[in-house]
Design an enzyme around this catalytic site. Structure first.
Site, PDB file in Angstrom:
ATOM      1  CE  LYS A  18     -10.855  -7.880   1.858  1.00 43.20           C
ATOM      2  NZ  LYS A  18     -11.065  -8.448   3.205  1.00 43.20           N
ATOM      3  NE  ARG A  93     -10.184  -1.727   3.882  1.00 43.78           N
ATOM      4  CZ  ARG A  93      -9.447  -2.831   3.761  1.00 43.78           C
ATOM      5  NH1 ARG A  93      -8.772  -3.066   2.660  1.00 43.78           N
ATOM      6  NH2 ARG A  93      -9.384  -3.697   4.728  1.00 43.78           N
ATOM      7  NE  ARG A 132      -4.549 -12.840   8.235  1.00 42.43           N
ATOM      8  CZ  ARG A 132      -5.234 -11.861   7.660  1.00 42.43           C
ATOM      9  NH1 ARG A 132      -5.580 -11.953   6.385  1.00 42.43           N
ATOM     10  NH2 ARG A 132      -5.603 -10.822   8.363  1.00 42.43           N
ATOM     11  NE  ARG A 165      -2.734  -8.475   8.379  1.00 42.78           N
ATOM     12  CZ  ARG A 165      -3.675  -8.288   7.450  1.00 42.78           C
ATOM     13  NH1 ARG A 165      -3.631  -8.965   6.313  1.00 42.78           N
ATOM     14  NH2 ARG A 165      -4.658  -7.439   7.651  1.00 42.78           N
ATOM     15  NE  ARG A 176      -8.171  -6.045  10.150  1.00 46.87           N
ATOM     16  CZ  ARG A 176      -7.678  -7.282  10.073  1.00 46.87           C
ATOM     17  NH1 ARG A 176      -7.136  -7.855  11.145  1.00 46.87           N
ATOM     18  NH2 ARG A 176      -7.723  -7.945   8.952  1.00 46.87           N
TER      19      ARG A 176
HETATM   20  P1  AP5 Z   1      -7.246 -13.928   3.666  1.00 44.60           P
HETATM   21  O1  AP5 Z   1      -7.314 -14.369   2.237  1.00 44.60           O
HETATM   22  O2  AP5 Z   1      -5.954 -13.441   4.199  1.00 44.60           O
HETATM   23  O3  AP5 Z   1      -8.448 -12.905   3.960  1.00 44.60           O
HETATM   24  P2  AP5 Z   1      -8.629 -11.360   3.575  1.00 44.60           P
HETATM   25  O4  AP5 Z   1     -10.072 -11.159   3.285  1.00 44.60           O
HETATM   26  O5  AP5 Z   1      -7.644 -10.963   2.519  1.00 44.60           O
HETATM   27  O6  AP5 Z   1      -8.268 -10.753   4.975  1.00 44.60           O
HETATM   28  P3  AP5 Z   1      -7.493  -9.431   5.403  1.00 44.60           P
HETATM   29  O7  AP5 Z   1      -7.453  -9.469   6.912  1.00 44.60           O
HETATM   30  O8  AP5 Z   1      -6.165  -9.320   4.710  1.00 44.60           O
HETATM   31  O9  AP5 Z   1      -8.458  -8.336   4.927  1.00 44.60           O
HETATM   32  P4  AP5 Z   1      -8.521  -6.905   5.454  1.00 44.60           P
HETATM   33  O10 AP5 Z   1      -9.411  -6.277   4.435  1.00 44.60           O
HETATM   34  O11 AP5 Z   1      -8.940  -6.757   6.852  1.00 44.60           O
HETATM   35  O12 AP5 Z   1      -6.992  -6.462   5.503  1.00 44.60           O
HETATM   36  P5  AP5 Z   1      -6.043  -5.697   4.483  1.00 44.60           P
HETATM   37  O13 AP5 Z   1      -4.738  -6.360   4.479  1.00 44.60           O
HETATM   38  O14 AP5 Z   1      -6.709  -5.432   3.181  1.00 44.60           O
HETATM   39  O15 AP5 Z   1      -7.771 -15.159   4.567  1.00 44.60           O
HETATM   40  C1  AP5 Z   1      -7.783 -15.073   5.989  1.00 44.60           C
HETATM   41  C2  AP5 Z   1      -7.355 -16.434   6.603  1.00 44.60           C
HETATM   42  O16 AP5 Z   1      -8.344 -17.416   6.265  1.00 44.60           O
HETATM   43  C3  AP5 Z   1      -6.019 -16.974   6.052  1.00 44.60           C
HETATM   44  O17 AP5 Z   1      -5.359 -17.631   7.093  1.00 44.60           O
HETATM   45  C4  AP5 Z   1      -6.445 -17.981   4.973  1.00 44.60           C
HETATM   46  O18 AP5 Z   1      -5.495 -18.999   4.837  1.00 44.60           O
HETATM   47  C5  AP5 Z   1      -7.763 -18.495   5.530  1.00 44.60           C
HETATM   48  N1  AP5 Z   1      -8.723 -18.841   4.477  1.00 44.60           N
HETATM   49  C6  AP5 Z   1      -8.957 -18.179   3.322  1.00 44.60           C
HETATM   50  N2  AP5 Z   1      -9.946 -18.787   2.628  1.00 44.60           N
HETATM   51  C7  AP5 Z   1     -10.360 -19.845   3.389  1.00 44.60           C
HETATM   52  C8  AP5 Z   1     -11.360 -20.851   3.206  1.00 44.60           C
HETATM   53  N3  AP5 Z   1     -12.135 -20.900   2.117  1.00 44.60           N
HETATM   54  N4  AP5 Z   1     -11.507 -21.770   4.187  1.00 44.60           N
HETATM   55  C9  AP5 Z   1     -10.747 -21.740   5.307  1.00 44.60           C
HETATM   56  N5  AP5 Z   1      -9.767 -20.819   5.522  1.00 44.60           N
HETATM   57  C10 AP5 Z   1      -9.583 -19.881   4.571  1.00 44.60           C
HETATM   58  O19 AP5 Z   1      -5.925  -4.267   5.223  1.00 44.60           O
HETATM   59  C11 AP5 Z   1      -5.240  -4.138   6.453  1.00 44.60           C
HETATM   60  C12 AP5 Z   1      -5.314  -2.692   6.921  1.00 44.60           C
HETATM   61  O20 AP5 Z   1      -4.709  -1.829   5.923  1.00 44.60           O
HETATM   62  C13 AP5 Z   1      -6.739  -2.130   7.086  1.00 44.60           C
HETATM   63  O21 AP5 Z   1      -7.273  -2.429   8.375  1.00 44.60           O
HETATM   64  C14 AP5 Z   1      -6.492  -0.624   6.901  1.00 44.60           C
HETATM   65  O22 AP5 Z   1      -5.920  -0.054   8.039  1.00 44.60           O
HETATM   66  C15 AP5 Z   1      -5.437  -0.599   5.798  1.00 44.60           C
HETATM   67  N6  AP5 Z   1      -6.017  -0.540   4.443  1.00 44.60           N
HETATM   68  C16 AP5 Z   1      -5.937  -1.496   3.465  1.00 44.60           C
HETATM   69  N7  AP5 Z   1      -6.568  -1.090   2.341  1.00 44.60           N
HETATM   70  C17 AP5 Z   1      -7.073   0.138   2.624  1.00 44.60           C
HETATM   71  C18 AP5 Z   1      -7.859   1.063   1.875  1.00 44.60           C
HETATM   72  N8  AP5 Z   1      -8.254   0.790   0.619  1.00 44.60           N
HETATM   73  N9  AP5 Z   1      -8.207   2.231   2.476  1.00 44.60           N
HETATM   74  C19 AP5 Z   1      -7.835   2.519   3.745  1.00 44.60           C
HETATM   75  N10 AP5 Z   1      -7.102   1.672   4.528  1.00 44.60           N
HETATM   76  C20 AP5 Z   1      -6.723   0.494   3.951  1.00 44.60           C
END
Ligand code: AP5
Length: 223
Positions: A18, A93, A132, A165, A176
């Site tokens: 994402k 979410r 990552r 992370r 998660r």
């Molecule tokens: P990446 O682009 O980083 O993936 P992502 O989907 O953004 O992953 P996240 O882990 O950041 O999502 P998440 O929703 O769990 O965490 P968030 O930070 O929002 O890609 C992942 C890896 O793959 C990277 O190494 C990249 O280089 C690689 N990659 C990408 N595309 C690729 C491809 N095509 N081919 C190969 N490799 C590839 O949230 C973290 C925490 O914050 C949550 O657990 C929660 O506690 C809190 N939080 C955040 N938002 C909310 C909300 N709205 N409400 C409540 N709690 C929240």
């Protein structure tokens, strides 16, 4: 002619790509990138009251309560009045967050135009999160195999030492994923019911995925 704003929600499991794709989308369509995970990590790093409360949930792979995330989001969105639109990454979410987003956008005379779902297998997710590496200073994201930095262990953008992370530990990733399935996956039905959901494969190179994503967004713009 006045062009209507474009608001895009990017949905997908943890590690689906994402963040990687939302940044590109923001650049291509001149949108404001709203990533609640990044905003929360900034608050944690600052040690703010909100950050301290949020950290307790994030460390366990749980969702941060809706009210805390809302506090952070409302100010950001209002500062974007008159912008070309937003790409929402990691928000909404929950059903309550989706309702709040509808209300906030409605105040600005806008709505969710397209919700894109990045479909990625569990095996691929485990491999992506396992490799990552993130920059703690500027938030840039790398992968040891698929998107390695030019100099091992150092951020290409600001030269800071990259980190794993805290919530990319295998047990937390499992949690998660479970939270994602129970709270966030149901939103697919919500957006499908409104006719704005576009499902695309999130597998293949980041460039290939972006090609599909951009096409889906262009196609949904006229909705
Ligand atoms: P990446 O682009 O980083 O993936 P992502 O989907 O953004 O992953 P996240 O882990 O950041 O999502 P998440 O929703 O769990 O965490 P968030 O930070 O929002 O890609 C992942 C890896 O793959 C990277 O190494 C990249 O280089 C690689 N990659 C990408 N595309 C690729 C491809 N095509 N081919 C190969 N490799 C590839 O949230 C973290 C925490 O914050 C949550 O657990 C929660 O506690 C809190 N939080 C955040 N938002 C909310 C909300 N709205 N409400 C409540 N709690 C929240």
């Amino acid at each position: 002619m006045v062009t209507r704003a474009l608001d895009v929600v990017v949905l997908g499991a943890p590690g689906a790509g994402k963040g990687t794709q939302a940044k590109r989308l923001a650049k291509e369509f001149n949108l404001f990138h709203v990533a609640t995970g990044d905003l929360l990590r900034e608050e944690v790093a600052k040690g703010s009251e909100l950050g301290q409360q949020a950290a307790r949930f994030m460390q366990r792979g749980e969702l941060v309560p809706d009210e805390l995330v809302a506090q952070m989001l409302v100010g950001r969105l209002h500062s974007q009045r008159g912008m070309a639109g937003c790409v929402f990454d990691g928000y909404p979410r929950t059903q309550a967050q989706a309702e709040l987003l509808d209300g906030l956008l409605a105040e600005l005379g806008r709505r969710v135009d397209v919700a894109v779902y990045l479909e990625v297998s569990d095996d691929e997710i485990v491999s992506r999160l396992g490799g990552r590496r993130t920059c703690p200073r500027c938030g840039a994201v790398f992968h040891v195999r698929t998107q390695p930095p030019a100099q091992e262990g150092l951020c290409d953008v600001c030269g800071t030492a990259l980190v794993v992370r805290d919530d990319d530990r295998e047990d937390i990733v499992r949690q998660r994923l479970a939270v994602y399935r129970s709270h966030t996956e149901p939103l697919l039905q919500l957006y499908a019911g409104r006719g704005v959901l576009r499902r695309i494969s999130g597998e293949g190179s980041p460039e290939q995925v972006f090609g599909r994503l951009a096409e889906a967004v262009r196609g949904g713009r006229g909705h």
